[in-house]
Design a protein around this motif. Sequence first.
Motif, PDB file in Angstrom:
ATOM      1  N   VAL A  37       0.842  -1.200   0.000  1.00 54.36           N
ATOM      2  CA  VAL A  37       0.000   0.000   0.000  1.00 54.36           C
ATOM      3  C   VAL A  37       0.879   1.252   0.000  1.00 54.36           C
ATOM      4  CG1 VAL A  37      -1.707   1.318   1.305  1.00 54.36           C
ATOM      5  CG2 VAL A  37      -1.901  -1.154   1.156  1.00 54.36           C
ATOM      6  N   GLY A  38       2.009   1.164   0.679  1.00 54.49           N
ATOM      7  CA  GLY A  38       2.922   2.286   0.738  1.00 54.49           C
ATOM      8  C   GLY A  38       3.491   2.665  -0.612  1.00 54.49           C
ATOM      9  N   GLU A  39       3.599   1.693  -1.524  1.00 52.97           N
ATOM     10  CA  GLU A  39       4.098   1.999  -2.866  1.00 52.97           C
ATOM     11  C   GLU A  39       3.124   2.905  -3.610  1.00 52.97           C
ATOM     12  OE1 GLU A  39       7.186   1.309  -3.784  1.00 52.97           O
ATOM     13  OE2 GLU A  39       7.304   0.539  -1.733  1.00 52.97           O
ATOM     14  N   VAL A  40       1.856   2.707  -3.375  1.00 55.53           N
ATOM     15  CA  VAL A  40       0.840   3.569  -3.987  1.00 55.53           C
ATOM     16  C   VAL A  40       0.930   4.969  -3.392  1.00 55.53           C
ATOM     17  CG1 VAL A  40      -1.636   3.915  -4.363  1.00 55.53           C
ATOM     18  CG2 VAL A  40      -0.670   1.595  -4.412  1.00 55.53           C
ATOM     19  N   VAL A  41       1.094   5.026  -2.078  1.00 59.81           N
ATOM     20  CA  VAL A  41       1.212   6.315  -1.399  1.00 59.81           C
ATOM     21  C   VAL A  41       2.467   7.048  -1.875  1.00 59.81           C
ATOM     22  CG1 VAL A  41       1.396   7.473   0.838  1.00 59.81           C
ATOM     23  CG2 VAL A  41       0.005   5.400   0.622  1.00 59.81           C
ATOM     24  N   ARG A  42       3.563   6.308  -2.048  1.00 63.31           N
ATOM     25  CA  ARG A  42       4.821   6.905  -2.508  1.00 63.31           C
ATOM     26  C   ARG A  42       4.632   7.622  -3.850  1.00 63.31           C
ATOM     27  NH1 ARG A  42       9.627   4.761  -0.896  1.00 63.31           N
ATOM     28  NH2 ARG A  42       8.753   2.663  -0.778  1.00 63.31           N
ATOM     29  N   LYS A  43       3.887   7.010  -4.738  1.00 63.97           N
ATOM     30  CA  LYS A  43       3.680   7.600  -6.069  1.00 63.97           C
ATOM     31  C   LYS A  43       2.835   8.868  -6.005  1.00 63.97           C
ATOM     32  CE  LYS A  43       4.133   3.169  -8.453  1.00 63.97           C
ATOM     33  NZ  LYS A  43       3.439   2.098  -9.223  1.00 63.97           N
ATOM     34  N   ARG A  44       1.984   8.954  -4.994  1.00 64.22           N
ATOM     35  CA  ARG A  44       1.125  10.126  -4.866  1.00 64.22           C
ATOM     36  C   ARG A  44       1.805  11.284  -4.161  1.00 64.22           C
ATOM     37  NH1 ARG A  44      -2.910   8.249  -1.223  1.00 64.22           N
ATOM     38  NH2 ARG A  44      -3.586  10.419  -1.222  1.00 64.22           N
ATOM     39  N   ALA A  45       2.816  10.989  -3.346  1.00 60.24           N
ATOM     40  CA  ALA A  45       3.468  12.026  -2.541  1.00 60.24           C
ATOM     41  C   ALA A  45       4.302  12.958  -3.416  1.00 60.24           C
ATOM     42  CB  ALA A  45       4.345  11.372  -1.479  1.00 60.24           C
ATOM     43  N   ILE A  46       4.199  14.255  -3.140  1.00 58.54           N
ATOM     44  CA  ILE A  46       4.894  15.269  -3.924  1.00 58.54           C
ATOM     45  C   ILE A  46       5.927  15.967  -3.044  1.00 58.54           C
ATOM     46  CG2 ILE A  46       4.623  17.336  -5.342  1.00 58.54           C
ATOM     47  CD1 ILE A  46       1.645  16.576  -5.604  1.00 58.54           C
ATOM     48  N   PRO A  47       7.213  15.968  -3.444  1.00 51.74           N
ATOM     49  CA  PRO A  47       8.230  16.695  -2.670  1.00 51.74           C
ATOM     50  C   PRO A  47       8.155  18.190  -2.986  1.00 51.74           C
ATOM     51  CG  PRO A  47       9.253  15.580  -4.529  1.00 51.74           C
ATOM     52  CD  PRO A  47       7.798  15.201  -4.554  1.00 51.74           C
ATOM     53  N   LEU A  48       7.759  18.975  -2.003  1.00 49.17           N
ATOM     54  CA  LEU A  48       7.523  20.399  -2.256  1.00 49.17           C
ATOM     55  C   LEU A  48       8.543  21.327  -1.598  1.00 49.17           C
ATOM     56  CD1 LEU A  48       3.621  20.687  -2.003  1.00 49.17           C
ATOM     57  CD2 LEU A  48       5.050  20.595  -4.054  1.00 49.17           C
ATOM     58  N   VAL A  49       9.320  20.825  -0.658  1.00 57.17           N
ATOM     59  CA  VAL A  49      10.306  21.673   0.023  1.00 57.17           C
ATOM     60  C   VAL A  49      11.621  20.911   0.163  1.00 57.17           C
ATOM     61  CG1 VAL A  49       8.621  23.040   1.304  1.00 57.17           C
ATOM     62  CG2 VAL A  49       9.477  20.907   2.297  1.00 57.17           C
ATOM     63  N   GLY A  50      12.689  21.638   0.459  1.00 55.90           N
ATOM     64  CA  GLY A  50      13.965  21.012   0.773  1.00 55.90           C
ATOM     65  C   GLY A  50      14.799  20.587  -0.405  1.00 55.90           C
ATOM     66  N   GLY A  51      14.368  20.877  -1.626  1.00 54.66           N
ATOM     67  CA  GLY A  51      15.132  20.504  -2.805  1.00 54.66           C
ATOM     68  C   GLY A  51      15.886  21.680  -3.401  1.00 54.66           C
TER      69      GLY A  51
END
Length: 229
Positions: free
Chosen positions: A125-139
């Motif tokens: 289930v976490g793999e699905v969540v990983r694909k949805r998560a967006i890195p918005l800060v710290g880059g």
Amino acid sequence: MRVLAAGSLKTVWPALMAHFPEPVDTRFGPAGLLREQIEAGEPCDLFASASEAHPQKLLAARQALAIMSFATNKLCITVRSDRLQAGDDWYQLLTRDSLRIATSTPAADPSGDYAQILFTRMGHVGEVVRKRAIPLVGGRDSAAIPAGRLAAEWIIHTDQADLFIGYASYRAALSQIAGLTVIDIPEAVNPVARYACAVITPEAGRLATFLRSEQAKAVLREAGFGCDF
């Protein structure tokens, strides 16, 4: 003494340095990017990282004299309050397809790396969540968080996401902000963020030793950090 320190230490650092008898010039940023700057020759006496991995890389490359652990942290979820449904917990929030998930940027910012560990511990289930998560800060190319704002609060209140996965040391401050709710993540899946400093010059050894002192531990605990290193 010149220090490069993880951004998550910014709020507690003045209280820590108030107990240290020497002047310290500190610049904050994502630990992964700070490590790269040190590798490229940025002058620095001590590097305080939110992950042990970055100081260890400097030690392995003989760009540090020693590394010392000095604090721990963990993750929590900050969610826009009006997105909550009755009985919601961390798992229901992360797996609800209608909610936009934000994190820090993996590799550049340890907070993003710890979020990736969380997703792995959630199983398939976490793999699905990983694909949805967006890195918005710290880059490298992330928009700068406005002065005086917390990442989770800024991202949610500017409607960039519905929830943010970040450090639990911000829990008390975030809980006081109208429209936000902070949700705990159980220890079984919550990765421990282990903070460590890299001693770059001999003079920095005094500051590293102070960060492990009982006085420093008391300040860190008051600010929501752990000291079980």
